[in-house]
Design a protein around this motif. Structure first.
Motif, PDB file in Angstrom:
ATOM      1  N   GLY A   1       0.796  -1.211   0.000  1.00  0.00           N
ATOM      2  CA  GLY A   1       0.000   0.000   0.000  1.00  0.00           C
ATOM      3  C   GLY A   1       0.831   1.264   0.000  1.00  0.00           C
ATOM      4  O   GLY A   1       0.294   2.360  -0.150  1.00  0.00           O
ATOM      5  N   LYS A   2       2.152   1.133   0.174  1.00  0.00           N
ATOM      6  CA  LYS A   2       3.054   2.281   0.160  1.00  0.00           C
ATOM      7  C   LYS A   2       4.208   1.975  -0.788  1.00  0.00           C
ATOM      8  O   LYS A   2       4.959   1.027  -0.569  1.00  0.00           O
ATOM      9  N   ILE A   3       4.326   2.754  -1.822  1.00  0.00           N
ATOM     10  CA  ILE A   3       5.386   2.531  -2.819  1.00  0.00           C
ATOM     11  C   ILE A   3       6.695   3.139  -2.311  1.00  0.00           C
ATOM     12  O   ILE A   3       6.739   4.314  -1.915  1.00  0.00           O
ATOM     13  N   LYS A   4       7.739   2.343  -2.299  1.00  0.00           N
ATOM     14  CA  LYS A   4       9.055   2.829  -1.898  1.00  0.00           C
ATOM     15  C   LYS A   4       9.720   3.549  -3.071  1.00  0.00           C
ATOM     16  O   LYS A   4       9.671   3.086  -4.210  1.00  0.00           O
ATOM     17  N   ILE A   5      10.327   4.677  -2.761  1.00  0.00           N
ATOM     18  CA  ILE A   5      10.961   5.510  -3.783  1.00  0.00           C
ATOM     19  C   ILE A   5      12.455   5.575  -3.498  1.00  0.00           C
ATOM     20  O   ILE A   5      12.872   5.868  -2.371  1.00  0.00           O
ATOM     21  N   TYR A   6      13.261   5.297  -4.516  1.00  0.00           N
ATOM     22  CA  TYR A   6      14.714   5.350  -4.408  1.00  0.00           C
ATOM     23  C   TYR A   6      15.252   6.339  -5.440  1.00  0.00           C
ATOM     24  O   TYR A   6      14.729   6.439  -6.556  1.00  0.00           O
ATOM     25  N   PHE A   7      16.280   7.040  -5.045  1.00  0.00           N
ATOM     26  CA  PHE A   7      16.922   8.003  -5.948  1.00  0.00           C
ATOM     27  C   PHE A   7      18.414   7.713  -6.011  1.00  0.00           C
ATOM     28  O   PHE A   7      19.082   7.616  -4.977  1.00  0.00           O
ATOM     29  N   ASP A   8      18.922   7.531  -7.216  1.00  0.00           N
ATOM     30  CA  ASP A   8      20.340   7.228  -7.425  1.00  0.00           C
ATOM     31  C   ASP A   8      20.906   8.247  -8.403  1.00  0.00           C
ATOM     32  O   ASP A   8      20.298   8.523  -9.451  1.00  0.00           O
ATOM     33  N   SER A   9      22.075   8.803  -8.052  1.00  0.00           N
ATOM     34  CA  SER A   9      22.674   9.840  -8.893  1.00  0.00           C
ATOM     35  C   SER A   9      24.171   9.589  -9.006  1.00  0.00           C
ATOM     36  O   SER A   9      24.858   9.398  -7.994  1.00  0.00           O
ATOM     37  N   ASP A  10      24.676   9.570 -10.219  1.00  0.00           N
ATOM     38  CA  ASP A  10      26.097   9.458 -10.503  1.00  0.00           C
ATOM     39  C   ASP A  10      26.564  10.761 -11.131  1.00  0.00           C
ATOM     40  O   ASP A  10      25.926  11.285 -12.056  1.00  0.00           O
ATOM     41  N   THR A  11      27.692  11.263 -10.628  1.00  0.00           N
ATOM     42  CA  THR A  11      28.213  12.551 -11.085  1.00  0.00           C
ATOM     43  C   THR A  11      29.527  12.352 -11.802  1.00  0.00           C
ATOM     44  O   THR A  11      30.391  11.602 -11.342  1.00  0.00           O
ATOM     45  N   ASP A  12      29.678  13.029 -12.905  1.00  0.00           N
ATOM     46  CA  ASP A  12      30.916  12.989 -13.680  1.00  0.00           C
ATOM     47  C   ASP A  12      31.382  14.423 -13.898  1.00  0.00           C
ATOM     48  O   ASP A  12      30.655  15.247 -14.460  1.00  0.00           O
ATOM     49  N   ILE A  13      32.583  14.735 -13.389  1.00  0.00           N
ATOM     50  CA  ILE A  13      33.150  16.075 -13.539  1.00  0.00           C
ATOM     51  C   ILE A  13      34.011  16.100 -14.791  1.00  0.00           C
ATOM     52  O   ILE A  13      34.922  15.287 -14.942  1.00  0.00           O
ATOM     53  N   GLN A  14      33.724  17.022 -15.659  1.00  0.00           N
ATOM     54  CA  GLN A  14      34.439  17.118 -16.926  1.00  0.00           C
ATOM     55  C   GLN A  14      34.927  18.539 -17.133  1.00  0.00           C
ATOM     56  O   GLN A  14      34.433  19.481 -16.515  1.00  0.00           O
ATOM     57  N   GLU A  15      35.918  18.630 -18.007  1.00  0.00           N
ATOM     58  CA  GLU A  15      36.388  19.953 -18.393  1.00  0.00           C
ATOM     59  C   GLU A  15      35.399  20.570 -19.382  1.00  0.00           C
ATOM     60  O   GLU A  15      34.950  19.923 -20.322  1.00  0.00           O
ATOM     61  N   CYS A  16      35.043  21.808 -19.121  1.00  0.00           N
ATOM     62  CA  CYS A  16      34.053  22.465 -19.954  1.00  0.00           C
ATOM     63  C   CYS A  16      34.573  22.607 -21.389  1.00  0.00           C
ATOM     64  O   CYS A  16      35.714  23.010 -21.616  1.00  0.00           O
ATOM     65  N   LYS A  17      33.725  22.288 -22.342  1.00  0.00           N
ATOM     66  CA  LYS A  17      34.075  22.397 -23.750  1.00  0.00           C
ATOM     67  C   LYS A  17      33.514  23.693 -24.325  1.00  0.00           C
ATOM     68  O   LYS A  17      32.451  24.167 -23.936  1.00  0.00           O
ATOM     69  N   ASP A  18      34.264  24.228 -25.256  1.00  0.00           N
ATOM     70  CA  ASP A  18      33.859  25.455 -25.961  1.00  0.00           C
ATOM     71  C   ASP A  18      33.620  26.611 -25.007  1.00  0.00           C
ATOM     72  O   ASP A  18      32.708  27.427 -25.188  1.00  0.00           O
TER      73      ASP A  18
END
Length: 239
Positions: free
Chosen positions: A52-69
């Motif tokens: 009766g209660k939906i479990k919510i999960y949040f997953d986030s992957d971060t990639d740091i890059q050198e800015c282009k242009d």
């Protein structure tokens, strides 16, 4: 509309995936090149339990890059980065020269110790004890070698982080911080050239075994205090 007409009691799992891109503009005020971030986010609605209660999960992957242009019209930023890279290169070369010289001194001392052992064995038919052999090993040189190795590795990581190729901030800070500590500890040996300070240094060397035994006993209390803080305060901090 077909999604909202879904019979939710038959729903098992839903995944929503999306990407976000961002830029750290505050680094411009710190005279650094801006970082570009790519976030891969996934939101999962899990209804496998049918409670009766939906479990919510949040997953986030971060990639740091050198800015282009990117275009920065202020050349001071690029000049500062070049100066820092030149300084890091100078530090690496200095530590490398110190590492080579200290290693050479230890090798020569080891050869002299070997000759001394052979001479004592041939001349007096006696073996040199282990404590007398350690007299040929200069502990300050070992300390300098460890510090130089950590400084070189930490400076290389720092240059890679500055070039946006790595994000190993913790490893870099541990190496550079520990090497700085060892460098300042190594400065103590120069105080031995003064008579007053030399007496204090000799006293510290003589009392070192007893101090280490005391630290082993007191360390148990500090470890207990550390683990207590880790368990009590750990859930309230991400580290």
């Amino acid at each position: 509309s077909s999604f909202f007409n879904l019979e939710f009691y038959r729903l098992i799992q839903v995944e929503l995936s999306f990407k976000l891109k961002g830029i750290a503009l505050q680094t411009i005020h710190a005279r650094e090149l801006p970082d570009c971030y790519a976030f891969q986010n996934t939101i999962t609605f899990n209804n496998r339990a049918h409670s009766g209660k939906i479990k919510i999960y949040f997953d986030s992957d971060t990639d740091i890059q050198e800015c282009k242009d990117w275009h920065i019209f202020n050349s001071v930023l690029q000049k500062n980065n070049q100066y820092i890279l030149v300084f890091d290169g100078f530090v690496i070369l200095s530590c490398l020269a110190s590492l080579i010289l200290c290693t050479r001194s230890i090798i020569l001392a080891w050869r002299l110790q070997k000759r001394f052992v052979n001479f004592f064995l041939e001349k007096y038919k006696r073996r040199v004890c282990y404590a007398d052999r350690l007299e040929f090993l200069n502990g300050w040189y070992v300390l300098v070698i460890i510090s130089d190795v950590m400084t070189i590795i930490g400076s290389i990581l720092k240059m890679e982080i500055k070039a946006k190729n790595l994000t190993s901030y913790d490893v870099c800070s541990i190496l550079l911080g520990t090497s700085t500590l060892l460098v300042w500890v190594g400065v103590i040996r120069y105080l031995g050239y003064f008579q007053t300070y030399n007496v204090l240094i000799l006293t510290m060397q003589a009392s070192l075994p007893k101090v280490l035994r005391f630290c082993c006993c007191a360390g148990m209390i500090y470890l207990g205090y550390t683990f207590c803080g880790w368990i009590v305060l750990g859930p309230y901090h991400e580290k």
